[in-house]
Design an enzyme around this catalytic site. Structure first.
Site, PDB file in Angstrom:
ATOM      1  N   GLY A  14       0.830  -1.199   0.000  1.00  0.00           N
ATOM      2  CA  GLY A  14       0.000   0.000   0.000  1.00  0.00           C
ATOM      3  C   GLY A  14       0.862   1.246   0.000  1.00  0.00           C
ATOM      4  CB  CYS A  15       0.093   4.644   1.176  1.00  0.00           C
ATOM      5  SG  CYS A  15       0.898   6.229   1.483  1.00  0.00           S
ATOM      6  CG  PHE A  16       5.950   5.125  -0.462  1.00  0.00           C
ATOM      7  CD1 PHE A  16       5.428   6.369  -0.172  1.00  0.00           C
ATOM      8  CD2 PHE A  16       6.582   4.959  -1.682  1.00  0.00           C
ATOM      9  CE1 PHE A  16       5.529   7.425  -1.057  1.00  0.00           C
ATOM     10  CE2 PHE A  16       6.701   6.011  -2.580  1.00  0.00           C
ATOM     11  CZ  PHE A  16       6.167   7.251  -2.260  1.00  0.00           C
TER      12      PHE A  16
END
Length: 184
Positions: A14-16
């Protein structure tokens, strides 16, 4: 004194911003770099990756001391932090850049990743079929500087307040109870 025995692991869940902020709290993790991997364009930009056309995933590359934290422990955290049954998304973040992926550097690490995935699947934590890719790491490209440590600099940014912050609270509760966090 610099530790020359660091090992590295690269994965996306997902979003880093979410992943980086949590892994940075673990004992034995020396650094976490947000970046891109798994695509076909050299040196992609965030804007290019967000189109989904470069084939890259948002990833983190973690440098860790295996004498303090093991690869298996890092994999447990990886599978805790995201839902590996969601194809090309995590929550409201949708696109191939948010896919669940573990990149490996050699056959031994591939086997370790496969074993970690099987262990997580058999745990029953997530219901449904896992869609986590396990693939060779062709190249890792660090993200732009403003992405590094993003949550620490921007905790009140709306996405950070709504998504990253609550994830960190859940993470700290679980892993703090296990004594795996810095300062514990």
């Amino acid at each position: 004194m610099e530790n020359k025995n660091l090992e590295y692991v690269t994965f996306g869940g997902g979003c880093f911003w979410c992943v980086e902020s949590c892994f940075n709290l673990l004992k034995g993790v020396e650094s976490v770099i947000s970046g891109y991997a798994g695509g076909h364009k050299e040196n992609p930009t965030y804007e290019e990756v967000c189109t989904g056309e470069t084939g890259h995933a948002e990833v983190v590359q973690i440098a860790y001391n295996p004498e303090v934290i093991s690869y298996d422990q890092l994999m447990d955290v990886f599978f805790f932090l995201h839902d590996p049954t969601q194809l090309n998304r995590q929550g409201n973040d949708i696109g191939t850049q948010y896919r669940s992926v573990i990149f490996y550097k050699d056959e031994a690490e591939k086997k370790r990743a496969e074993d970690a995935l099987k262990k997580s699947e058999s745990s029953g934590k997530w219901t449904g079929k896992y869609v986590t890719e396990i693939t060779p790491l062709p190249e890792f490209y660090p993200a732009e500087q403003y992405h590094q440590g993003y949550y620490n600099v921007n905790p009140t940014q709306p996405y950070c307040s709504a998504v990253v912050g609550p994830k960190i609270v859940k993470f700290k509760k679980h892993y703090g109870e296990m004594g795996m966090l810095n300062g514990e």
